[in-house]
Scaffold this motif. Structure first.
Motif, PDB file in Angstrom:
ATOM      1  N   PRO A 484       0.845  -1.197   0.000  1.00 20.88           N
ATOM      2  CA  PRO A 484       0.000   0.000   0.000  1.00 20.88           C
ATOM      3  C   PRO A 484       0.876   1.242   0.000  1.00 20.88           C
ATOM      4  CG  PRO A 484      -0.808  -1.595   1.585  1.00 20.88           C
ATOM      5  CD  PRO A 484       0.515  -2.118   1.098  1.00 20.88           C
ATOM      6  N   ILE A 485       0.390   2.295  -0.597  1.00 21.67           N
ATOM      7  CA  ILE A 485       1.234   3.461  -0.845  1.00 21.67           C
ATOM      8  C   ILE A 485       1.818   4.058   0.431  1.00 21.67           C
ATOM      9  CG2 ILE A 485      -0.811   4.957  -0.910  1.00 21.67           C
ATOM     10  CD1 ILE A 485       0.733   6.728  -2.892  1.00 21.67           C
ATOM     11  N   LEU A 486       1.056   4.059   1.525  1.00 22.40           N
ATOM     12  CA  LEU A 486       1.582   4.635   2.758  1.00 22.40           C
ATOM     13  C   LEU A 486       2.647   3.744   3.384  1.00 22.40           C
ATOM     14  CD1 LEU A 486      -1.645   6.191   4.295  1.00 22.40           C
ATOM     15  CD2 LEU A 486       0.351   7.386   3.389  1.00 22.40           C
ATOM     16  N   GLU A 487       2.486   2.422   3.270  1.00 19.54           N
ATOM     17  CA  GLU A 487       3.538   1.527   3.752  1.00 19.54           C
ATOM     18  C   GLU A 487       4.791   1.665   2.902  1.00 19.54           C
ATOM     19  OE1 GLU A 487       2.534  -2.497   4.437  1.00 19.54           O
ATOM     20  OE2 GLU A 487       0.641  -2.056   5.458  1.00 19.54           O
ATOM     21  N   LEU A 488       4.612   1.829   1.591  1.00 19.68           N
ATOM     22  CA  LEU A 488       5.757   2.043   0.718  1.00 19.68           C
ATOM     23  C   LEU A 488       6.464   3.347   1.062  1.00 19.68           C
ATOM     24  CD1 LEU A 488       7.450   1.213  -1.720  1.00 19.68           C
ATOM     25  CD2 LEU A 488       5.748   2.308  -3.195  1.00 19.68           C
ATOM     26  N   THR A 489       5.691   4.369   1.355  1.00 18.24           N
ATOM     27  CA  THR A 489       6.282   5.648   1.749  1.00 18.24           C
ATOM     28  C   THR A 489       7.099   5.504   3.025  1.00 18.24           C
ATOM     29  OG1 THR A 489       4.416   6.821   0.731  1.00 18.24           O
ATOM     30  CG2 THR A 489       5.772   8.055   2.297  1.00 18.24           C
ATOM     31  N   ARG A 490       6.547   4.790   4.006  1.00 14.21           N
ATOM     32  CA  ARG A 490       7.289   4.541   5.253  1.00 14.21           C
ATOM     33  C   ARG A 490       8.597   3.809   4.964  1.00 14.21           C
ATOM     34  NH1 ARG A 490       4.847   3.833  10.404  1.00 14.21           N
ATOM     35  NH2 ARG A 490       5.929   1.827  10.505  1.00 14.21           N
ATOM     36  N   GLY A 548      -9.859   4.263  -2.772  1.00 11.37           N
ATOM     37  CA  GLY A 548      -9.986   3.583  -1.478  1.00 11.37           C
ATOM     38  C   GLY A 548      -9.530   4.472  -0.344  1.00 11.37           C
ATOM     39  N   ALA A 549     -10.141   4.278   0.815  1.00  8.41           N
ATOM     40  CA  ALA A 549      -9.806   5.075   1.992  1.00  8.41           C
ATOM     41  C   ALA A 549      -8.403   4.744   2.488  1.00  8.41           C
ATOM     42  CB  ALA A 549     -10.836   4.823   3.099  1.00  8.41           C
ATOM     43  N   GLN A 550      -7.692   5.771   2.888  1.00  3.43           N
ATOM     44  CA  GLN A 550      -6.328   5.610   3.385  1.00  3.43           C
ATOM     45  C   GLN A 550      -6.305   5.697   4.910  1.00  3.43           C
ATOM     46  OE1 GLN A 550      -3.947   4.841   1.223  1.00  3.43           O
ATOM     47  NE2 GLN A 550      -5.460   5.026  -0.429  1.00  3.43           N
ATOM     48  N   PRO A 551      -5.456   4.894   5.549  1.00  2.00           N
ATOM     49  CA  PRO A 551      -5.358   4.945   7.018  1.00  2.00           C
ATOM     50  C   PRO A 551      -4.653   6.211   7.477  1.00  2.00           C
ATOM     51  CG  PRO A 551      -3.780   3.374   6.110  1.00  2.00           C
ATOM     52  CD  PRO A 551      -4.601   3.849   4.965  1.00  2.00           C
ATOM     53  N   ALA A 552      -5.381   7.093   8.097  1.00  2.00           N
ATOM     54  CA  ALA A 552      -4.805   8.364   8.543  1.00  2.00           C
ATOM     55  C   ALA A 552      -3.637   8.185   9.509  1.00  2.00           C
ATOM     56  CB  ALA A 552      -5.907   9.228   9.169  1.00  2.00           C
ATOM     57  N   PRO A 553      -3.673   7.214  10.441  1.00  2.00           N
ATOM     58  CA  PRO A 553      -2.533   7.067  11.367  1.00  2.00           C
ATOM     59  C   PRO A 553      -1.208   6.804  10.658  1.00  2.00           C
ATOM     60  CG  PRO A 553      -4.433   5.888  12.217  1.00  2.00           C
ATOM     61  CD  PRO A 553      -4.788   6.331  10.828  1.00  2.00           C
ATOM     62  N   LEU A 554      -1.228   6.038   9.550  1.00  2.00           N
ATOM     63  CA  LEU A 554       0.019   5.786   8.829  1.00  2.00           C
ATOM     64  C   LEU A 554       0.588   7.071   8.234  1.00  2.00           C
ATOM     65  CD1 LEU A 554      -0.318   2.406   6.868  1.00  2.00           C
ATOM     66  CD2 LEU A 554       1.264   2.985   8.701  1.00  2.00           C
ATOM     67  N   LEU A 555      -0.292   7.876   7.639  1.00  2.00           N
ATOM     68  CA  LEU A 555       0.167   9.150   7.093  1.00  2.00           C
ATOM     69  C   LEU A 555       0.683  10.054   8.204  1.00  2.00           C
ATOM     70  CD1 LEU A 555       0.555  11.174   4.828  1.00  2.00           C
ATOM     71  CD2 LEU A 555      -1.874  11.757   4.985  1.00  2.00           C
ATOM     72  N   CYS A 556      -0.010  10.050   9.310  1.00  2.00           N
ATOM     73  CA  CYS A 556       0.418  10.887  10.437  1.00  2.00           C
ATOM     74  C   CYS A 556       1.789  10.466  10.959  1.00  2.00           C
ATOM     75  CB  CYS A 556      -0.609  10.825  11.561  1.00  2.00           C
ATOM     76  SG  CYS A 556      -2.171  11.648  11.158  1.00  2.00           S
ATOM     77  N   SER A 557       2.078   9.155  10.935  1.00  2.00           N
ATOM     78  CA  SER A 557       3.387   8.697  11.416  1.00  2.00           C
ATOM     79  C   SER A 557       4.509   9.223  10.526  1.00  2.00           C
ATOM     80  CB  SER A 557       3.421   7.168  11.468  1.00  2.00           C
ATOM     81  OG  SER A 557       3.330   6.604  10.160  1.00  2.00           O
ATOM     82  N   GLN A 579     -13.238  13.231  10.282  1.00  2.00           N
ATOM     83  CA  GLN A 579     -12.418  13.223  11.495  1.00  2.00           C
ATOM     84  C   GLN A 579     -10.995  12.749  11.196  1.00  2.00           C
ATOM     85  OE1 GLN A 579     -15.582  11.975  11.337  1.00  2.00           O
ATOM     86  NE2 GLN A 579     -16.501  13.715  12.439  1.00  2.00           N
ATOM     87  N   ASP A 580     -10.872  11.760  10.288  1.00  2.00           N
ATOM     88  CA  ASP A 580      -9.535  11.304   9.907  1.00  2.00           C
ATOM     89  C   ASP A 580      -8.766  12.408   9.189  1.00  2.00           C
ATOM     90  OD1 ASP A 580      -9.895   8.869  11.027  1.00  2.00           O
ATOM     91  OD2 ASP A 580      -9.838   7.707   9.172  1.00  2.00           O
ATOM     92  N   PHE A 581      -9.458  13.130   8.319  1.00  2.00           N
ATOM     93  CA  PHE A 581      -8.815  14.257   7.645  1.00  2.00           C
ATOM     94  C   PHE A 581      -8.409  15.318   8.661  1.00  2.00           C
ATOM     95  CE2 PHE A 581      -9.330  18.231   4.965  1.00  2.00           C
ATOM     96  CZ  PHE A 581      -8.125  18.077   4.309  1.00  2.00           C
ATOM     97  N   GLY A 582      -9.271  15.554   9.627  1.00  2.00           N
ATOM     98  CA  GLY A 582      -8.940  16.508  10.694  1.00  2.00           C
ATOM     99  C   GLY A 582      -7.731  16.067  11.496  1.00  2.00           C
ATOM    100  N   THR A 587      -2.119  17.006  12.976  1.00  2.00           N
ATOM    101  CA  THR A 587      -0.715  16.575  13.008  1.00  2.00           C
ATOM    102  C   THR A 587       0.177  17.599  12.323  1.00  2.00           C
ATOM    103  OG1 THR A 587      -1.411  14.256  12.991  1.00  2.00           O
ATOM    104  CG2 THR A 587       0.870  14.719  12.370  1.00  2.00           C
ATOM    105  N   LEU A 588      -0.294  18.122  11.201  1.00  2.00           N
ATOM    106  CA  LEU A 588       0.480  19.143  10.502  1.00  2.00           C
ATOM    107  C   LEU A 588       0.707  20.363  11.392  1.00  2.00           C
ATOM    108  CD1 LEU A 588      -1.161  19.080   6.936  1.00  2.00           C
ATOM    109  CD2 LEU A 588       1.078  18.200   7.574  1.00  2.00           C
ATOM    110  N   LYS A 589      -0.311  20.747  12.114  1.00  2.00           N
ATOM    111  CA  LYS A 589      -0.206  21.938  12.968  1.00  2.00           C
ATOM    112  C   LYS A 589       0.760  21.726  14.117  1.00  2.00           C
ATOM    113  CE  LYS A 589      -2.961  25.210  15.656  1.00  2.00           C
ATOM    114  NZ  LYS A 589      -4.315  25.588  16.123  1.00  2.00           N
ATOM    115  N   GLU A 590       0.792  20.510  14.670  1.00  2.00           N
ATOM    116  CA  GLU A 590       1.601  20.249  15.856  1.00  2.00           C
ATOM    117  C   GLU A 590       3.039  19.863  15.532  1.00  2.00           C
ATOM    118  OE1 GLU A 590      -0.303  17.351  18.266  1.00  2.00           O
ATOM    119  OE2 GLU A 590      -2.174  18.491  18.493  1.00  2.00           O
ATOM    120  N   TYR A 591       3.256  19.131  14.427  1.00  2.00           N
ATOM    121  CA  TYR A 591       4.573  18.554  14.169  1.00  2.00           C
ATOM    122  C   TYR A 591       5.304  19.169  12.980  1.00  2.00           C
ATOM    123  CZ  TYR A 591       3.326  14.818  17.419  1.00  2.00           C
ATOM    124  OH  TYR A 591       2.967  14.116  18.538  1.00  2.00           O
ATOM    125  N   ASN A 592       4.584  19.852  12.102  1.00  2.00           N
ATOM    126  CA  ASN A 592       5.207  20.387  10.883  1.00  2.00           C
ATOM    127  C   ASN A 592       5.149  21.899  10.891  1.00  2.00           C
ATOM    128  OD1 ASN A 592       3.478  17.667   9.869  1.00  2.00           O
ATOM    129  ND2 ASN A 592       5.645  17.672   9.363  1.00  2.00           N
TER     130      ASN A 592
END
Length: 761
Positions: A484-490, A548-557, A579-582, A587-592
């Motif tokens: 999956p694209i987010l796992e590949l990104t990780r 398809g829906a993407q797992p927000a926690p993976l992107l956030c990591s 809520q997942d988009f939020g 995460t962007l506001k706090e970590y980036n």
């Protein structure tokens, strides 16, 4: 001599030439004039006759012409041939004269092609001379056919070579043999310092002599020159030996070849040094010879090629391009047709520890080589018929907006580019990548890598561990991914923690998302891992998602580990809920905290209006893009005032791009309030393309800006709106807007936009 006296002296000299020319012209005109259908033509003016005479005798009059007063020189310039016109450029500029219009007319009359509408020509002289060089080299222009091109005192190739930044070699390598020939030695030396891009197009099978000439040419232009990009286009049936030659030369390998002459420049660099038994093996990241494992690796690559040919492995990937900028290399590979098969290929993966041919040696020099290659997937054990050449897939995500093309000329205007197919190239590429430390940018586009992506990741991880590794940008796009694209990104971020730019796109869900796909064995455990992502150096992250829906926690990591991120782009991303988009935005506001540019494309944000307002209130972002995101599909009457209020209170936001959101006239007029007198907004770039805006709405928008006396606020983009419905009103609106900002528009035909019209009724 005083200035007036100098003027009179030069004028008198010109008059002497005029008198001599007049006598010659009078004798010619005394002869019976030939009749024509339109009657006899008027005789040339005296000044024109003088100018022609001066042009014909520039060999002895050149210094005098350079010293002529500006008004006289301006009239002579159009009469000079291209060689003297090019030589006089600096003098003309000092006298306040421009030759751009002359070179443009020469282009229209002699080249007979129209530049791309997207191309901005900054110097017609350089453009003409570059094209002239290519035509002379290929033999497609006869310099004796036009007096402006013919002058026995000049070599067309040598005189135009210093203007050549891009050169295309076609068919059976025509031009390569000519350039390395001894009579053109000075031409090649000039090209080595001027040429940045070398292209191969429509290549056919070539003989050994042509390949030997190409080897010398690549060595001179890449290893000893300033070439920054080598590209391969339209090669449906590639020749393996030629393909590997270009790839290995791009990695810095140099062998003169059997019976080939030694390199003079390499000999000069090694003068005074004791000869070595492997003197012919050079890995040139700098211009000094290096004695290492080049021969061994080249032999291993050729052995791998012969083995793959024997097995008739068929499916592989397409065209490739390698680029370098000054102290930078980048490798770009473009791929196969996504429409060919909607099922991911079943490919094998060679686990770590398996015996492989020796890899390329490392180079630690500051300069680098570049070339063009292809990577491919490995075929199953059973042989399959080789597929026919296919066409590249047109990116669907941008279908509603203006299509962006890179480069210039007819090549970049093709809707589809043919690709070529090469067996077993992924292994060759990985051998080189594992120690290609001078490589700074790698792009692999639609290569059908399949599980070979794991081998690629292993090579990149090995490269990252090399001292002096300079890889800082990775661009990867494909139809399918075994992860999956987010796992590949990780996995990529973990393998390359020093990466600065990562662009990744997968068009269809991965094998992991479809358990029914046969042969879905999953990735090796060392590729994915469960441990937390270490902090990385990413500054720019671009992601294009499959459906398809993407797992927000993976992107956030990934975002949490990317504290240096300055630019984030999400294309076609779908989340399970607002809520997942939020969660991603929080995460962007706090970590980036360094994030400056944020872009969303082809995402349904109609139900995420509160999250959009949250973004517009972020005081660290400088540029936000919502492209085709259906922002105003729901509750527009309530949402627009809330959006405008958020923007009026944001003093850091400089750019807002809203193409394809069906803003309409009402939305545009509401947006005008952002520029009112009570606004704290610093917005200076606004893109409202493809928003169903009509001329009367645009005119009212312009009047409101005038009423508030806002002053110039930068750029306004209006592409693909309904301005053709009332051309007079549209012109008036744009005229008023141009007093306030720089307006970029087009003449788009809105008759095909009926669906959007109905949706805004």
């Amino acid at each position: 001599m005083a200035a007036p006296e100098a003027w009179r002296a030069r004028s008198c000299w010109f008059c002497e030439v005029a008198a001599a020319t007049t006598m010659e012209a009078t004798s010619r005109e005394a002869a019976p004039a030939k009749s024509s259908a339109s009657g006899p033509s008027a005789p040339p003016a005296l000044f024109e006759l003088c100018g022609r005479a001066v042009s014909a005798h520039m060999g002895v009059l050149e210094s005098g012409v350079w010293a002529l007063p500006g008004p006289i020189l301006q009239s002579i310039l159009p009469l000079l041939n291209i060689y003297y016109l090019e030589r006089i450029e600096e003098t003309a500029l000092k006298k306040g004269l421009s030759t751009q219009a002359i070179w443009r007319r020469l282009w229209d009359e002699l080249m007979k092609t129209r530049p791309s509408s997207l191309e901005s020509v900054t110097c017609w002289r350089a453009k003409f001379m570059e094209a002239f060089f290519s035509h002379v080299l290929r033999g497609t222009i006869d310099v004796s056919s036009d007096r402006r091109l013919c002058d026995q005192r000049f070599s067309p190739l040598l005189h135009s070579s210093r203007h050549v930044r891009q050169l295309t070699i076609c068919n059976m390598l025509q031009g390569a043999t000519e350039l390395v020939a001894e009579p053109n030695r000075r031409v090649l030396e000039t090209l080595a310092s001027s040429l940045h891009t070398l292209k191969f197009r429509h290549l056919l099978f070539s003989d050994v002599a042509a390949q030997q000439s190409l080897r010398q040419l690549l060595h001179q232009l890449i290893h000893h020159g300033a070439v920054s990009q080598v590209s391969l286009y339209s090669w449906p049936v590639p020749e393996s030996a030629l393909f590997i030659l270009i790839l290995t030369m791009s990695a810095g390998f140099w062998q003169p070849g059997p019976g080939g002459p030694p390199c003079r420049l390499c000999g000069e660099a090694s003068r005074g040094r004791a000869p070595s038994r492997d003197e012919g093996s050079l890995l040139l990241g700098s211009r000094r010879p290096r004695r290492d494992a080049a021969e061994r690796c080249a032999a291993a690559l050729m052995a791998s090629r012969r083995k793959s040919e024997a097995k008739q492995t068929a499916r592989a990937a397409p065209a490739t391009r390698v680029t370098r900028r000054s102290t930078q290399e980048s490798l770009i590979a473009g791929g196969t047709d996504p429409k060919r098969d909607l099922h991911p290929p079943a490919t094998s993966y060679e686990a770590p520890g398996t015996k492989r041919p020796p890899s390329a040696p490392a180079t630690t020099s500051s300069a680098s080589a570049s070339s063009s290659t292809s990577s491919s997937k490995r075929a199953p054990a059973s042989s399959a018929p080789q597929p026919k050449p296919l066409k590249r897939f047109k990116r669907a995500a941008g279908k509603k907006g203006a299509r962006t093309r890179q480069g210039s000329g007819a090549e970049s205007e093709d809707l589809y580019d043919f690709v070529f197919i090469v067996a077993e190239a992924a292994l060759t590429l990985c051998h080189l990548l594992s120690s290609w430390v001078s490589l700074e940018s790698l792009t692999l586009s639609y290569n059908g890598l399949g599980s070979n992506i794991f081998r690629l990741l292993d090579s990149l991880r090995a490269l990252s561990g090399q001292a002096g590794c300079r890889l800082r940008a990775l661009h990867l796009s494909d139809l399918f991914s075994p992860l999956p694209i987010l796992e590949l990104t990780r996995a990529i971020v973990r393998a390359l923690p020093l990466l600065r730019v990562l662009s990744i796109r997968v068009d269809h869900p991965s094998q992991r998302d479809n358990p029914a796909v046969p042969g879905n064995a999953g990735p090796p455990s060392h590729i994915i891992g469960d441990e937390e992502i270490p902090e990385n150096c990413l500054e720019q992250l671009e992601m294009g998602f499959p459906r398809g829906a993407q797992p927000a926690p993976l992107l956030c990591s990934v975002l949490k580990a990317s504290g240096s991120l300055q630019q984030l782009s999400l294309d076609s991303a779908t989340f399970a809920s607002p809520q997942d988009f939020g969660l991603v935005l929080q995460t962007l506001k706090e970590y980036n905290l360094a994030l400056k540019r944020l872009s969303f494309h082809d995402m349904n944000l109609a139900d995420c209006q509160s999250e959009v307002l949250f973004l517009l209130q972020n005081l660290t972002l400088q540029e936000i893009t919502f492209s085709f995101c259906r922002l105003f599909e729901k509750r527009p009457a309530q949402f627009l005032p809330e959006m405008v209020a958020a923007m009026k209170g944001n003093s850091t936001l400089k750019g807002l791009r809203l193409p394809g959101n069906r803003l309409g006239n009402a939305g545009l007029l509401a947006l005008a309030d952002v520029f009112s007198e009570d606004s704290s907004s610093s917005l200076c770039q606004l893109d409202i393309s493809s928003n169903c805006i009509k001329p009367d709405g645009l005119l009212e928008f312009a009047k409101r800006l005038e009423r508030w006396g806002r002053g110039a606020f930068g750029h306004l983009r209006l592409f693909q709106n309904w301005l053709d419905q009332d051309a007079v009103t549209a012109r008036e609106a744009i005229r008023r807007l141009r007093a306030t900002c720089h307006v970029v528009s087009d003449s788009w035909d809105s008759s095909q936009a009926f669906a959007d019209y109905v949706s805004t009724m």
